[in-house]
Design a protein around this motif. Sequence first.
Motif, PDB file in Angstrom:
ATOM      1  N   PHE A  67     -54.054  87.049 -75.175  1.00 32.37           N
ATOM      2  CA  PHE A  67     -54.914  87.750 -76.186  1.00 32.37           C
ATOM      3  C   PHE A  67     -55.032  86.619 -77.240  1.00 32.37           C
ATOM      4  CE2 PHE A  67     -50.221  88.484 -76.683  1.00 32.37           C
ATOM      5  CZ  PHE A  67     -50.021  88.026 -77.889  1.00 32.37           C
ATOM      6  N   TYR A  68     -55.727  86.927 -78.350  1.00 31.45           N
ATOM      7  CA  TYR A  68     -56.002  85.982 -79.521  1.00 31.45           C
ATOM      8  C   TYR A  68     -55.093  85.956 -80.729  1.00 31.45           C
ATOM      9  CZ  TYR A  68     -60.148  85.405 -76.308  1.00 31.45           C
ATOM     10  OH  TYR A  68     -61.033  85.042 -75.169  1.00 31.45           O
ATOM     11  N   SER A  69     -54.992  85.064 -81.237  1.00 33.22           N
ATOM     12  CA  SER A  69     -54.200  85.320 -82.534  1.00 33.22           C
ATOM     13  C   SER A  69     -55.018  84.443 -83.743  1.00 33.22           C
ATOM     14  CB  SER A  69     -52.980  84.705 -82.222  1.00 33.22           C
ATOM     15  OG  SER A  69     -52.127  85.190 -81.246  1.00 33.22           O
ATOM     16  N   ILE A  70     -54.935  85.065 -84.845  1.00 33.68           N
ATOM     17  CA  ILE A  70     -55.420  84.346 -86.095  1.00 33.68           C
ATOM     18  C   ILE A  70     -54.332  84.266 -87.248  1.00 33.68           C
ATOM     19  CG2 ILE A  70     -57.402  84.163 -87.809  1.00 33.68           C
ATOM     20  CD1 ILE A  70     -58.837  86.313 -86.092  1.00 33.68           C
ATOM     21  N   VAL A  71     -53.923  83.346 -87.727  1.00 35.35           N
ATOM     22  CA  VAL A  71     -53.163  83.217 -88.768  1.00 35.35           C
ATOM     23  C   VAL A  71     -53.566  82.675 -90.090  1.00 35.35           C
ATOM     24  CG1 VAL A  71     -50.617  82.246 -89.466  1.00 35.35           C
ATOM     25  CG2 VAL A  71     -51.176  82.759 -86.827  1.00 35.35           C
ATOM     26  N   LEU A  72     -53.419  83.106 -91.031  1.00 33.94           N
ATOM     27  CA  LEU A  72     -53.553  82.714 -92.430  1.00 33.94           C
ATOM     28  C   LEU A  72     -52.289  82.525 -92.975  1.00 33.94           C
ATOM     29  CD1 LEU A  72     -55.746  82.331 -94.661  1.00 33.94           C
ATOM     30  CD2 LEU A  72     -55.595  84.741 -95.266  1.00 33.94           C
ATOM     31  N   LEU A  73     -52.378  81.170 -93.533  1.00 36.38           N
ATOM     32  CA  LEU A  73     -51.131  80.725 -94.138  1.00 36.38           C
ATOM     33  C   LEU A  73     -51.360  80.436 -95.706  1.00 36.38           C
ATOM     34  CD1 LEU A  73     -47.881  79.885 -94.076  1.00 36.38           C
ATOM     35  CD2 LEU A  73     -48.789  77.608 -93.438  1.00 36.38           C
ATOM     36  N   THR A  74     -50.849  81.018 -96.452  1.00 39.77           N
ATOM     37  CA  THR A  74     -51.089  81.161 -97.887  1.00 39.77           C
ATOM     38  C   THR A  74     -49.706  80.459 -98.630  1.00 39.77           C
ATOM     39  OG1 THR A  74     -49.955  83.350 -98.362  1.00 39.77           O
ATOM     40  CG2 THR A  74     -52.413  83.039 -97.742  1.00 39.77           C
ATOM     41  N   GLU A  75     -48.616  80.774 -97.974  1.00 42.83           N
ATOM     42  CA  GLU A  75     -47.279  79.935 -98.598  1.00 42.83           C
ATOM     43  C   GLU A  75     -46.515  79.331 -97.688  1.00 42.83           C
ATOM     44  OE1 GLU A  75     -45.168  81.805-101.815  1.00 42.83           O
ATOM     45  OE2 GLU A  75     -47.039  82.869-102.708  1.00 42.83           O
ATOM     46  N   GLY A  76     -45.470  78.310 -97.955  1.00 43.23           N
ATOM     47  CA  GLY A  76     -44.696  77.717 -96.861  1.00 43.23           C
ATOM     48  C   GLY A  76     -45.094  76.752 -95.944  1.00 43.23           C
ATOM     49  N   GLU A  77     -44.396  76.558 -94.890  1.00 40.64           N
ATOM     50  CA  GLU A  77     -45.171  75.677 -93.909  1.00 40.64           C
ATOM     51  C   GLU A  77     -44.779  76.368 -92.536  1.00 40.64           C
ATOM     52  OE1 GLU A  77     -43.462  71.866 -94.507  1.00 40.64           O
ATOM     53  OE2 GLU A  77     -44.554  71.506 -96.374  1.00 40.64           O
ATOM     54  N   MET A  78     -45.701  75.814 -91.443  1.00 38.51           N
ATOM     55  CA  MET A  78     -45.206  76.309 -90.228  1.00 38.51           C
ATOM     56  C   MET A  78     -45.487  75.195 -89.246  1.00 38.51           C
ATOM     57  SD  MET A  78     -47.787  79.850 -90.257  1.00 38.51           S
ATOM     58  CE  MET A  78     -47.031  80.576 -88.578  1.00 38.51           C
ATOM     59  N   GLU A  79     -44.749  74.991 -88.292  1.00 41.43           N
ATOM     60  CA  GLU A  79     -44.944  73.911 -87.409  1.00 41.43           C
ATOM     61  C   GLU A  79     -45.046  74.516 -85.731  1.00 41.43           C
ATOM     62  OE1 GLU A  79     -42.406  69.939 -85.706  1.00 41.43           O
ATOM     63  OE2 GLU A  79     -41.621  70.959 -87.313  1.00 41.43           O
ATOM     64  N   GLU A  80     -45.950  74.361 -85.684  1.00 44.33           N
ATOM     65  CA  GLU A  80     -46.428  75.065 -84.218  1.00 44.33           C
ATOM     66  C   GLU A  80     -47.134  74.110 -83.070  1.00 44.33           C
ATOM     67  OE1 GLU A  80     -47.437  78.817 -84.068  1.00 44.33           O
ATOM     68  OE2 GLU A  80     -46.236  79.211 -85.568  1.00 44.33           O
ATOM     69  N   VAL A  81     -46.765  74.383 -81.851  1.00 56.74           N
ATOM     70  CA  VAL A  81     -47.568  73.550 -80.918  1.00 56.74           C
ATOM     71  C   VAL A  81     -48.649  74.522 -80.251  1.00 56.74           C
ATOM     72  CG1 VAL A  81     -47.052  72.471 -78.428  1.00 56.74           C
ATOM     73  CG2 VAL A  81     -45.335  72.229 -80.285  1.00 56.74           C
ATOM     74  N   ILE A  82     -49.807  73.867 -80.386  1.00 60.15           N
ATOM     75  CA  ILE A  82     -51.070  74.604 -79.799  1.00 60.15           C
ATOM     76  C   ILE A  82     -51.516  73.724 -78.397  1.00 60.15           C
ATOM     77  CG2 ILE A  82     -53.197  75.900 -80.045  1.00 60.15           C
ATOM     78  CD1 ILE A  82     -52.224  76.096 -82.937  1.00 60.15           C
ATOM     79  N   GLY A  83     -51.551  74.214 -77.418  1.00 58.71           N
ATOM     80  CA  GLY A  83     -51.969  73.271 -76.118  1.00 58.71           C
ATOM     81  C   GLY A  83     -50.812  72.285 -76.017  1.00 58.71           C
ATOM     82  N   HIS A  84     -51.157  71.134 -76.216  1.00 60.98           N
ATOM     83  CA  HIS A  84     -50.167  69.892 -76.015  1.00 60.98           C
ATOM     84  C   HIS A  84     -50.117  69.052 -77.328  1.00 60.98           C
ATOM     85  CE1 HIS A  84     -50.091  70.604 -71.606  1.00 60.98           C
ATOM     86  NE2 HIS A  84     -51.066  70.557 -71.778  1.00 60.98           N
ATOM     87  N   GLN A  85     -50.470  69.667 -78.451  1.00 64.26           N
ATOM     88  CA  GLN A  85     -50.625  69.198 -79.882  1.00 64.26           C
ATOM     89  C   GLN A  85     -49.572  69.880 -80.677  1.00 64.26           C
ATOM     90  OE1 GLN A  85     -52.558  66.425 -80.649  1.00 64.26           O
ATOM     91  NE2 GLN A  85     -53.838  66.491 -78.619  1.00 64.26           N
ATOM     92  N   LYS A  86     -48.766  68.969 -81.471  1.00 60.91           N
ATOM     93  CA  LYS A  86     -48.077  69.573 -82.544  1.00 60.91           C
ATOM     94  C   LYS A  86     -48.477  69.547 -83.980  1.00 60.91           C
ATOM     95  CE  LYS A  86     -43.420  69.112 -81.887  1.00 60.91           C
ATOM     96  NZ  LYS A  86     -42.132  68.411 -82.176  1.00 60.91           N
ATOM     97  N   TYR A  87     -48.741  70.597 -84.450  1.00 55.29           N
ATOM     98  CA  TYR A  87     -49.404  70.736 -85.891  1.00 55.29           C
ATOM     99  C   TYR A  87     -48.103  71.097 -86.855  1.00 55.29           C
ATOM    100  CZ  TYR A  87     -53.536  70.939 -82.931  1.00 55.29           C
ATOM    101  OH  TYR A  87     -54.745  70.558 -82.282  1.00 55.29           O
ATOM    102  N   LEU A  88     -48.154  70.506 -88.053  1.00 55.85           N
ATOM    103  CA  LEU A  88     -47.688  70.904 -89.321  1.00 55.85           C
ATOM    104  C   LEU A  88     -48.606  71.595 -90.353  1.00 55.85           C
ATOM    105  CD1 LEU A  88     -44.960  71.514 -90.869  1.00 55.85           C
ATOM    106  CD2 LEU A  88     -45.260  69.072 -91.943  1.00 55.85           C
ATOM    107  N   PHE A  89     -48.724  72.975 -90.420  1.00 55.01           N
ATOM    108  CA  PHE A  89     -49.692  73.580 -91.199  1.00 55.01           C
ATOM    109  C   PHE A  89     -48.964  74.033 -92.612  1.00 55.01           C
ATOM    110  CE2 PHE A  89     -50.956  75.081 -86.839  1.00 55.01           C
ATOM    111  CZ  PHE A  89     -51.921  74.519 -86.688  1.00 55.01           C
TER     112      PHE A  89
END
Length: 316
Positions: A67-89
């Motif tokens: 399935f598909y996901s959409i995330v809207l971050l308004t406060e705080g931080e999220m560290e996620e891996v999507i594909g083979h890339q790591k992101y700090l949102f």
Amino acid sequence: MKEHDIKELRDERDFKSFYLNDAPSTFCEECNSVSYQHGSGFLEIAKLEDLKIRQRKIEGRQTRRKFYSIVLLTEGEMEEVIGHQKYLFKPGTMFFVGENQLHAVEAWSDNIKGIYCMFDADYFLLCIKHQIKLNQFPFFQFNKEPFITLSEREVGMMEHLFWKLTSENCQKISFNDDLLTRMFLNVILLEAERIYNRKTSIEQFSLSRKDQLAAQFQFLVSEHFIEKRFVSAYAELLHVHPNYLNDVVKEATGFPASHFIQKQMIQEAKSRLLQTNDTVAMIALALNFTEYSYFGRFFKKHTGMTPLAFRKKHKH
């Protein structure tokens, strides 16, 4: 990591079971149940802070979603891996995880706030003609960056749209209510695409050659699936051997290359069954099936029902 080490998540129930402790049947604050159910697929919307409270300790565990996901971050931080890339949102970010995309949660800060929205391709199947296909949105394509940075005004706009989506989803009592809910989801994606296309990326998004090949293959399938049914035809376009293309696509997505050709065909057939009044024979001919009976067998094999049964069950 081997494919069998990757957890497959089919729907919102698998998501809750894998990520959360004691998850409620719905995260909606306005109702306990949806009084109107129509069609197939699912839509689930939750606050990030509610998910954080129930979050299991599965940091770094890779998943592949159906399935598909959409995330809207308004406060705080999220560290996620999507594909083979790591992101700090960081706050003011909207990010996306497409179907069959590798994904892992690394860390969420304790002060996190925002919105988590999940849905599958069948839910997005609006009963209108010429709708935009999900794989045409750039942030769901494997070779594009899966996030956008929003201005304060854009964050406010997206929060309002998600509030409307949640409100309509929880209070729908008729077919038109359900259609309106799906349209709000479409509006969110269209607004996100508009913002995405406005922003300029200084650095080219980096992918391995294999991931680029898999992404190019999926794009070509979306363009040519009606006239090109075999993996060998796409291998010829991409100047590689069919076996190599199949291996690369399987490594990148968890599915053989033929799966994406068949899936695109089924989604197109579903769209035409719901969005037009064409006969099944007309649809079969338009999709380049030489025999009506073969189209019926193909559709039933992949959906569990005949084209006429699908139309009768899902079309208003």
